[in-house]
Scaffold this motif. Structure first.
Motif, short mmCIF file in Angstrom:
data_model
loop_
_atom_site.label_atom_id
_atom_site.label_comp_id
_atom_site.label_asym_id
_atom_site.label_seq_id
_atom_site.Cartn_x
_atom_site.Cartn_y
_atom_site.Cartn_z
N LEU A 1 62.96 -25.05 37.54
CA LEU A 1 62.63 -25.26 38.77
C LEU A 1 62.91 -24.05 39.75
O LEU A 1 62.19 -23.72 40.70
CB LEU A 1 63.49 -26.30 39.46
N VAL A 2 63.90 -23.18 39.52
CA VAL A 2 64.07 -21.94 40.28
C VAL A 2 63.25 -20.81 39.95
O VAL A 2 62.53 -20.26 40.78
CB VAL A 2 65.41 -21.44 39.76
N SER A 3 62.63 -20.93 38.65
CA SER A 3 61.62 -19.87 38.34
C SER A 3 60.32 -20.22 38.77
O SER A 3 59.20 -19.44 38.55
CB SER A 3 61.48 -19.63 36.73
N GLY A 4 60.00 -21.64 39.00
CA GLY A 4 58.59 -22.03 39.60
C GLY A 4 57.80 -22.46 38.45
O GLY A 4 56.66 -22.33 38.59
N ASP A 5 58.46 -22.62 37.03
CA ASP A 5 57.68 -23.03 36.04
C ASP A 5 57.54 -24.44 36.04
O ASP A 5 57.99 -25.39 35.55
CB ASP A 5 58.48 -22.54 34.61
#
Length: 445
Positions: free
Chosen positions: A301-305
């Protein structure tokens, strides 16, 4: 992913009397209700920090806040029964619509038909398949992939078991005998020419139902029965689940995992093996793996995956959705199948009549096991062949799938590519005219 296990279930304190066990469900409900404001706040926070109009949404801190809020909301919510999500399938290279309808219903079960909107009859025979889903904690939607694999070339029906907490006490009890009655009634409702596929736990009641039908010369016995990863004889290569039942005994289960449904559920005061205890057992068997999966969700979620996060959501939306089981059914199954081994020992009864597997003569038998199954050990399902000596050899087959565990026996890429085609071929080989001919009654001399 294990299903149908009762190992690792949280123990309730005390001697298991209703006075002590019933409030445990109520405390669980109160705890869930108490977290409702926090979940609402977390959901609002997630939307705030994911809003593209919010400058913080594009910062590392904002993404971390959004991920943390979503993780909290997902780990504290109650997951409802997932949708089937099957609206179409390919038949002969042509995509056709699929309509899901209930064609038979009782208090604890609905029989769903995945009706394909065919404009013309396919050239290939379309065997009628009844998939009997496990009544062991998860909803029948766990077999979504199983249904999708059969739909292109089969007329598919599946049992959709009802959450026991949603069934009023006035609708009566439900035990293993009732389960067998339900299977027989569904086979009658489908009017013959049916191939039965029992996934895991239903292998025992399906086999018992077929034996009772054969003993009564029932013309609606299925053409074939496929038993997949079923605990037919748990003395063969017993797993940790099987050993727990032997060690604890039925009184332990009755006193430690049975409780009453609290108000305001429709099944208020019904004795059940509750879903939250089942889920505790499911999770603790592989707790490290589940913790790591949620850590990875936070990172994704943080990395946008988004793709990896969506896969996590899809899996856990299904896995964390559990249902209560009728206490009578649960306890009778544990005692009959895992403690007394009544079916392989020939002592199992149904409505006061013996379940005699030697009576089965007209039904094709296919058994399937997974090499790494840690729920139903290798050999437990295959034992059916020895117990049914009067089925002709040309109507029997067994297949051991290398490299899969319990879940892989009925779902996943190897099921689609290696197991399902074998089941389909077995059905076609024993499909006949599609209906069982009436029996000829010969008078004894």
């Amino acid at each position: 992913m294990p299903i149908g296990e009762f190992g690792g279930a949280a123990a309730l304190p005390g001697d298991g009397s209703p006075f002590l066990t019933a409030p445990m469900y109520w405390f669980y409900e109160m705890g869930h209700a108490a977290l409702t404001p926090s979940r609402a706040f977390a959901d609002a926070g997630r939307m705030f920090f994911k809003n593209p109009a919010n400058p913080f949404a594009h910062t590392a801190v904002g993404k971390a806040y959004a991920a943390a809020f979503e993780l909290f909301e997902r780990t504290t919510r109650r997951y409802s029964q997932p949708d089937w999500g099957i609206s179409s399938t390919l038949v002969g290279g042509e995509r056709v619509a699929v309509h899901i309808t209930s064609v038979w219903e009782r208090p604890f079960c609905r029989l769903l038909h995945f009706e394909r909107a065919l404009e013309h009859a396919p050239r290939r025979p379309q065997p009628k398949v009844l998939i009997v889903a496990p009544m062991s904690g998860h909803y029948a939607t766990l077999l979504r992939g199983t249904v999708e694999a059969f739909l292109p070339n089969h007329d598919v029906y599946i049992t959709e078991w009802v959450d026991a907490r949603m069934v009023p006490v006035s609708d009566g009890r439900f035990d293993l005998d009732d389960y067998i009655d339900y299977v027989i009634s569904m086979l009658h409702a489908l009017n013959g020419g049916v191939h039965v596929v029992a996934v895991c736990q239903p292998s025992v009641p399906v086999l018992a139902a077929v034996a009772r039908m054969e003993a009564d010369s029932d013309p609606y016995v299925p053409l074939t029965m496929t038993l997949m990863g079923g605990p037919i004889d748990t003395r063969e290569h017993p797993t940790a689940v099987n050993k727990l039942a032997q060690e604890r005994g039925i009184d332990w289960f009755r006193g430690h995992v049975i409780t009453k449904v609290p108000f305001p559920h429709p099944g208020f005061m019904r004795d059940v093996y509750p879903g939250f205890l089942q889920l505790n057992g499911f999770m603790t068997m592989n707790l490290d793996r589940h913790i790591e999966a949620h850590r990875n969700l936070f990172r994704h979620l943080v990395s946008g995956d988004g793709d990896s996060a969506d896969k996590h959501r899809e899996f856990y939306d299904e896995y964390l959705a559990v249902m209560d089981l009728s206490a009578e059914y649960y306890l009778q199954t544990v005692e009959t199948v895992f403690i007394r081994h009544a079916l392989p020992l020939g002592t199992m009864m149904h409505r006061g009549k013996p379940v005699d597997l030697t009576k089965i003569k007209r039904v094709g038998l296919l058994t399937i096991e997974g090499e790494h199954d840690d729920i139903s050990g290798v050999g437990q399902t295959e034992a059916t062949h020895k117990l049914c000596p009067n089925i002709p050899d040309n109507m029997k087959a067994h297949y051991l799938q290398p490299g899969v565990g319990h879940y892989g026996v009925f779902n996943g890429s190897r099921f689609r590519s290696e197991i399902q085609p074998r089941i389909s071929d077995f059905m076609l080989s024993h499909n006949g005219s599609g209906k069982r001919a009436p029996l000829k009654v010969v008078a004894e001399a």
